[in-house]
Design a protein around this motif. Structure first.
Motif, PDB file in Angstrom:
ATOM      1  N   TYR A   5       0.849  -1.232  -0.052  1.00 27.34           N
ATOM      2  CA  TYR A   5       0.068   0.019  -0.111  1.00 27.34           C
ATOM      3  C   TYR A   5       1.038   1.237  -0.134  1.00 27.34           C
ATOM      4  N   PRO A   6       0.589   2.245  -0.545  1.00 26.51           N
ATOM      5  CA  PRO A   6       1.418   3.420  -0.946  1.00 26.51           C
ATOM      6  C   PRO A   6       1.494   4.203   0.421  1.00 26.51           C
ATOM      7  N   PHE A   7       2.556   4.564   0.794  1.00 26.96           N
ATOM      8  CA  PHE A   7       2.797   5.291   1.952  1.00 26.96           C
ATOM      9  C   PHE A   7       1.900   6.681   1.880  1.00 26.96           C
ATOM     10  N   THR A   8       1.949   7.351   0.876  1.00 24.48           N
ATOM     11  CA  THR A   8       1.345   8.762   0.654  1.00 24.48           C
ATOM     12  C   THR A   8      -0.183   8.514   0.705  1.00 24.48           C
ATOM     13  N   ALA A   9      -0.639   7.327   0.297  1.00 25.76           N
ATOM     14  CA  ALA A   9      -2.121   7.331   0.275  1.00 25.76           C
ATOM     15  C   ALA A   9      -2.929   7.081   1.732  1.00 25.76           C
ATOM     16  N   ILE A  10      -1.940   6.777   2.734  1.00 22.63           N
ATOM     17  CA  ILE A  10      -2.534   6.684   4.178  1.00 22.63           C
ATOM     18  C   ILE A  10      -3.043   7.984   4.547  1.00 22.63           C
ATOM     19  N   VAL A  11      -4.228   8.067   5.118  1.00 20.19           N
ATOM     20  CA  VAL A  11      -5.193   8.880   5.418  1.00 20.19           C
ATOM     21  C   VAL A  11      -4.641   9.271   6.874  1.00 20.19           C
ATOM     22  N   ALA A 219     -10.572   0.597  -3.134  1.00 21.85           N
ATOM     23  CA  ALA A 219      -9.831   0.782  -4.316  1.00 21.85           C
ATOM     24  C   ALA A 219      -8.559  -0.003  -4.457  1.00 21.85           C
ATOM     25  N   TYR A 220      -7.702  -0.044  -3.256  1.00 21.71           N
ATOM     26  CA  TYR A 220      -6.425  -0.800  -3.307  1.00 21.71           C
ATOM     27  C   TYR A 220      -6.647  -2.123  -3.394  1.00 21.71           C
ATOM     28  N   ASP A 221      -7.799  -2.863  -2.725  1.00 19.31           N
ATOM     29  CA  ASP A 221      -7.786  -4.285  -2.366  1.00 19.31           C
ATOM     30  C   ASP A 221      -8.335  -4.691  -4.043  1.00 19.31           C
ATOM     31  N   ASP A 222      -8.998  -3.877  -4.625  1.00 16.72           N
ATOM     32  CA  ASP A 222      -9.657  -4.237  -6.142  1.00 16.72           C
ATOM     33  C   ASP A 222      -8.580  -4.457  -6.993  1.00 16.72           C
ATOM     34  N   ASP A 223      -7.673  -3.605  -7.003  1.00 22.16           N
ATOM     35  CA  ASP A 223      -6.499  -3.514  -7.969  1.00 22.16           C
ATOM     36  C   ASP A 223      -5.156  -2.846  -7.400  1.00 22.16           C
ATOM     37  N   GLY A 226      -2.921  -1.150  -9.946  1.00 21.04           N
ATOM     38  CA  GLY A 226      -3.528  -0.008 -10.501  1.00 21.04           C
ATOM     39  C   GLY A 226      -3.462   1.348  -9.268  1.00 21.04           C
ATOM     40  N   PHE A 227      -3.543   0.707  -8.218  1.00 24.35           N
ATOM     41  CA  PHE A 227      -3.930   1.814  -7.113  1.00 24.35           C
ATOM     42  C   PHE A 227      -2.577   2.280  -6.985  1.00 24.35           C
ATOM     43  N   ALA A 228      -1.432   1.686  -6.940  1.00 19.63           N
ATOM     44  CA  ALA A 228      -0.117   2.102  -6.572  1.00 19.63           C
ATOM     45  C   ALA A 228       0.500   2.854  -7.824  1.00 19.63           C
TER      46      ALA A 228
END
Length: 671
Positions: A5-11, A219-223, A226-228
């Protein structure tokens, strides 16, 4: 390999991200401990950090990741010539909680070492983590012998593997990152202090932020790939910023004014030792570099204190971590540095939002103060001795008396449970008591027994020269005896007969003291209370004595004394725990004056319930809370039914007259 999971996508979780990034900028900060409730993306954030760490130059073919610019002269794969080398991605190595010692430090082939005189060494996780990240999920559940090895490696920057005079050493410098849920127990103080920073995380209470968390995760779990890809630009920008901050770090100036603020802050919060001062200095310097500055400002020192001190100011395991920010501000103002830059601070620096990676909501969950309940008014007593108060006889909780050091209570016999510090047990560590043939891999060689087994066969094996011909059948495993942790189940009488004599404060103080002892001896604890008409499990067995202390503090009192119900409830708890963890032996601690009221023939029913525990061999202690010049001795009778022993509150203290209390074994011999 799955896409992280991308670090910058963490909320949100600004403190968590900042703490990890500061360690990426300056590994000398000393790692980070992430504390928080389950399901708050602690592990996700840590695993995402690995992709941001710059590549590491290594000597080709070296299993210990030697730096080609300055290779380790003692490397087992060496010697290496300086220069050259290749770059590879920084590793993040995960240490499982249940790992063996050999898996952590590596394994030495004892049979080849004795028979052939060669050091056949298989590197462990410490070698893999050298110059990278060593991540321990649920670090508070790590076994003591692994904690000891981690402490040694962290202190010396090297790992030593020794087996009966044969030793291997290799460098082991790593960024230590741990995550934990405080409800499952606390860390040993020595390991806690080894983490440079600590951060507290909790799920956001803002609906919009929670919606965004769910949206991104789905969104990450689906793809995943692609999410990364959608976050690749932000990840690249953050990676570049880390590289720039690392390059700027040597130029950052830590002036005398900032050093005085650091020293004054550590002194004001009474932290032990000097490690806190050093960590704060390194953290403040990393914060300045992260903000793109070459001077350390007051806000850097303040942020460094909030990250480096909360876990170091705890005086006992029942203190919640945290800092008084008003006191911190007063200290920084009083010892303000005269040599700070007059320029305005970087708006993108700490406090200006730039200390955080892009894309993520701001905000740290508010930290509430631990409230202290007021001491209740003295209850009125009825002629029958039961308290009278509003709410059907129930009183408000009373505060516990100050805890004290208790006498050693242990379970008789020799167990095989998890490593701890209470009862005797067969362990991998401790004093050698004998030898046996190994079952599976040999872990602790008994050298004398091995030589004795091999000696009679040397002529038949054609021995020539001074070497000893050793075969697999000759090897002997050392039997070690150490200490184990137990399940200490407290059964506490919270009825009116206890409260009427205003003993609950002393009783709670005694239980709190035993909880503190259980923390130090690495036990699991549980809490059953009984009052009124029934008993309840106030706390299921857990490794968190802090949670038990909170339940105890809030415990109300009043009503009749259903002693039998309390003992039966404890029997049910122990039955379930025996199925879950059959190797962990229980110690039942019943805190009562021995009275039993309510129902038909409550005394006989309590006696029958007690004999159930005795029949199953449960070790038991009854803490006798009866006071006054005339005593009925009911707690002693209960102890006899349990097959245990009774001690008074005064005898429970370690500084009471020697010899009054030994342990459960004494009583069982008498029984």
């Amino acid at each position: 390999m799955s896409t992280p999971y991308p670090f910058t996508a963490i909320v949100g979780m600004d403190d968590l991200r900042l703490g990890l990034l500061l360690n990426a900028v300056s590994p000398a900060v000393g790692g980070v401990l992430v504390r928080g409730e389950k399901g708050t993306a602690k592990s996700t954030a840590v695993r995402a950090l690995a992709a941001l760490i710059p590549a590491v130059p290594v000597v080709p073919g070296c299993r210990f990741s030697c730096d080609p610019a300055s290779p380790d002269p003692a490397c087992p794969d060496g010697p290496h010539e300086p220069g050259g080398g290749t770059a590879r991605a920084a590793r993040m190595v995960e240490l499982p909680v249940g790992a063996s010692e050999d898996r952590l430090v590596g394994a030495l082939d004892i049979e080849r070492a004795l028979a052939e005189g060669v050091k056949a060494f298989e590197p462990g996780l410490l070698a893999d983590a050298h110059r990278g990240i060593l991540y321990v999920d649920e670090v508070n559940l790590l076994h003591d012998h692994l904690v000891d090895l981690l402490l040694d490696a962290a202190a010396m920057g090297a790992s030593y593997v020794e087996r009966e005079g044969v030793s291997v050493r290799h460098a082991a410098r790593f960024l230590l990152v741990g995550t934990m849920n405080p409800e499952e127990g606390e860390l040993r103080p020595q390991l806690l202090d080894r983490f440079g920073l600590t951060v507290e995380v909790a799920a956001s209470r803002e609906p919009d932020q929670r919606v965004e968390v769910v949206r991104r995760r789905l969104a990450y779990d689906d793809d995943p790939a692609g999410f990364a890809t959608r976050w690749a630009d932000e990840e690249s920008a953050l990676r570049s910023r880390i590289v720039a901050a690392r390059a700027l770090l040597p130029e950052v100036r830590l002036g005398d004014g900032a050093l005085r603020q650091i020293a004054a802050t550590c002194a004001a919060f009474e932290v032990d030792g000097m490690r806190a001062d050093i960590v704060m200095a390194r953290t403040a310097t990393a914060l300045a570099a992260w903000a793109g500055r070459t001077d350390v400002l007051a806000e850097d020192v303040r942020q460094a204190a909030l990250l480096a001190l909360p876990h170091r100011r705890r005086r006992n395991p029942f203190d919640a971590p945290g800092l008084d920010e008003d006191r911190l501000d007063d200290t920084l103002q009083e010892f303000g540095g005269e040599d700070e830059s007059d320029d305005d601070p970087d708006p993108d620096g700490p406090g200006g939002g730039g200390g955080q990676p892009p894309q993520g909501g701001p905000g740290t969950p508010p930290q509430g103060d631990a409230g202290q309940g007021d001491t209740p008014a003295r209850p009125q007593e009825s002629e029958g001795g039961e308290p009278q108060s509003a709410g059907g006889g129930e009183q408000q909780p009373v505060r516990a008396a100050e805890p004290y050091r208790t006498k050693m209570l242990s379970v008789p016999g020799l167990g095989e449970g998890a490593a701890g510090r209470r009862s005797r047990a067969r362990t991998e560590h401790g004093r050698t008591t004998g030898a046996r043939r190994p079952q599976g891999a040999l872990t602790k060689l008994h050298l004398a027994a091995t030589v004795q087994a091999a000696a009679p066969h040397q002529r038949a094996r054609g021995r020539s020269g001074r070497g000893l011909v050793v075969r697999r059948d000759d090897l002997r495993q050392a039997n070690r005896e150490g200490r184990e942790g137990n399940l200490v189940l407290f059964v506490v009488d919270a009825s009116g007969s206890m409260a009427a004599r205003q003993r609950m404060s002393a009783v709670k103080g005694a239980v709190l003291s035993l909880l503190l002892d259980a923390y130090q001896r690495r036990d699991k604890v549980g809490l059953v209370t009984f009052r009124g008409k029934d008993a309840e499990v106030a706390l299921p067995p857990t490794s968190s004595v802090e949670a038990a202390a909170v339940r105890l503090e809030k415990l109300p009192t009043g009503g009749r004394t259903p002693l039998a119900a309390g003992l039966l409830k404890a029997h049910d708890v122990l039955r379930v725990e025996r199925m879950r963890d059959p190797s962990r032996r229980p110690l039942l601690v019943v805190v009562t004056d021995g009275r039993a009221t309510g129902g038909v023939d409550p005394v006989a029913l309590a006696a029958r319930a007690a004999r159930l525990h005795c029949a199953e061999g449960t070790a038991a202690i009854v803490v006798d809370c009866e006071t006054g010049p005339v005593r009925l001795g009911l707690a002693g009778t209960l102890a006899g039914d349990l097959g245990g022993t009774a001690v008074t509150l005064d005898e429970l203290r370690a500084d009471s007259i020697a010899g009054l209390v030994k342990d459960v074994h004494t009583a069982r011999r008498v029984a």
